[in-house]
Write an enzyme that holds these catalytic residues in place. Sequence first.
Site, PDB file in Angstrom:
ATOM      1  N   GLU A 169      13.491  -1.302  55.701  1.00  0.00           N
ATOM      2  CA  GLU A 169      12.957  -1.009  57.433  1.00  0.00           C
ATOM      3  C   GLU A 169      12.205   0.531  57.879  1.00  0.00           C
ATOM      4  OE1 GLU A 169      15.680   0.244  56.204  1.00  0.00           O
ATOM      5  OE2 GLU A 169      14.762   1.843  58.157  1.00  0.00           O
TER       6      GLU A 169
ATOM      7  N   LYS B 164      10.654  11.410  53.928  1.00  0.00           N
ATOM      8  CA  LYS B 164      11.312   9.908  54.052  1.00  0.00           C
ATOM      9  C   LYS B 164      11.247   9.987  52.436  1.00  0.00           C
ATOM     10  CE  LYS B 164      11.483   8.091  57.640  1.00  0.00           C
ATOM     11  NZ  LYS B 164      10.508   9.109  58.973  1.00  0.00           N
TER      12      LYS B 164
ATOM     13  N   SER C 293       8.521  18.246  59.257  1.00  0.00           N
ATOM     14  CA  SER C 293       9.046  16.878  58.260  1.00  0.00           C
ATOM     15  C   SER C 293       7.851  15.956  57.853  1.00  0.00           C
ATOM     16  CB  SER C 293       9.746  15.884  59.456  1.00  0.00           C
ATOM     17  OG  SER C 293       9.295  15.341  60.398  1.00  0.00           O
TER      18      SER C 293
HETATM   19  C1  PLP Z   1      10.703   8.887  60.119  1.00  0.00           C
HETATM   20  C2  PLP Z   1       9.910  10.519  60.609  1.00  0.00           C
HETATM   21  C3  PLP Z   1      11.051  11.176  61.172  1.00  0.00           C
HETATM   22  C4  PLP Z   1      12.000  10.665  61.771  1.00  0.00           C
HETATM   23  O1  PLP Z   1      13.153  10.470  60.842  1.00  0.00           O
HETATM   24  P1  PLP Z   1      14.754  11.261  60.528  1.00  0.00           P
HETATM   25  O2  PLP Z   1      15.452  10.002  60.096  1.00  0.00           O
HETATM   26  O3  PLP Z   1      15.062  11.299  62.131  1.00  0.00           O
HETATM   27  O4  PLP Z   1      13.633  12.208  59.904  1.00  0.00           O
HETATM   28  C5  PLP Z   1      11.044  12.654  61.422  1.00  0.00           C
HETATM   29  N1  PLP Z   1       9.065  12.702  61.246  1.00  0.00           N
HETATM   30  C6  PLP Z   1       8.214  12.162  60.444  1.00  0.00           C
HETATM   31  C7  PLP Z   1       7.136  13.067  59.645  1.00  0.00           C
HETATM   32  C8  PLP Z   1       9.120  10.738  60.306  1.00  0.00           C
HETATM   33  O5  PLP Z   1       8.206  10.116  59.016  1.00  0.00           O
END
Ligand code: PLP
Length: 393
Positions: A111, A89, A377
Amino acid sequence: MKYGVNEQGYYGEFGGAYIPEMLYPNVEELRNKYLSIINEDGFKKEFDQLLKDYVGRPSPLYPAKRYSEKYGANIFFKREDLNHTGSHKINNAIGQILLARRLGKKRIIAETGAGQHGVATATVCALMGIECVVYMGEVDMERQAPNVSRMKMLGATVVPARSGSKTLKDATNEALRDWIANPVDTHYIIGSVVGPYPYPDMVARFQSIISLETKKQLSEHTGRELPDYVMACVGGGSNAMGMFYHFLDDESVKLVAVEAAGKGVDSGHSAATTFLGREGVLHGSRTILMQTPDGQVVEPYSISAGLDYPGIGPQHAYLYKIHRAEYVSITDDEALQAGLLCSQLEGIIPAIETAHALAYLENMKFKTDDTVVICISGRGDKDLDTYIKYFGY
Ligand SMILES: *Cc1c(COP(=O)(O)O)cnc(C)c1O
């Protein structure tokens, strides 16, 4: 770009900007200026420099040896979990704060669901000395208490969203309301590839650093730029879009997007949008969302706050509809088991969101020389309580 946005802000029939008239000036300003700003040499230089010196990029592309043995393919992890603040993010937050400064904005709103986007936004606001207000569902504030404390420590104001399911979509509604009330001085940093045009395209561009780096790193590791499969979890879809972006036009690369099935797609407690959803308008764009026959948004459910969203970004809706990417889903139980497996096979405790992508490996059939890249992610620190409760450690 074949699968990119057109000049009207659409991907096929998806996208656009379905917004109240009072938001027109804000969105119109962004729409007119975002491309020229982010393509400026000065902007690119500052963005790249901060990604390197502050975020710690490039994030490693790690050849996961024991996963490769277990699943019979060459499996690589793209390590967004190693970024400053613990997920992908921050890439988007850095991009948008630099844009907001160039637009002369003095105040930032955001948000957040899992709290990761809120933390990323509070972080870049601290970095730039800009006021920050984060809207967060009350239920998510309980589930992700450490992230609430983090945002406060970083100097942000966290405002609970108390309507509806008290989760991400309600926080998004509150943030939009704030933006309408404060059109001139405030920039709204949306955390995923959702919302009215130009957000889905803008956020995808900022996250596309993930696949840009992956191509280069993969060719260093294997001599080939292109994997056979690229996989990522999907809430709104920003890590997946960042992971897919520079592979979209390489049709030989199969794209796999993993949604949250929650307690099961037929359980009434799910967030498997493509499976359960229909076309409609959500948070300013035409996309696929979970809704009742008369068009009310259905409350989504997933154990992971970051995937607990009733829609997907419009570009994902398009890739789904034209079958460029495959959309699948994984239950809470499957994800938690995959989180444990990754911890014990690779020494990496993933975010429960990420664990959804990892879990889908169980359902894949690989040829032995297949190369697979999975977007890790985020890291699992924020989810330790959930893991501990489930496994009883
Ligand atoms: C917020 C988040 C997601 C989901 O958000 P996307 O916009 O679909 O990437 C996935 N993995 C992590 C670690 C997150 O913090």
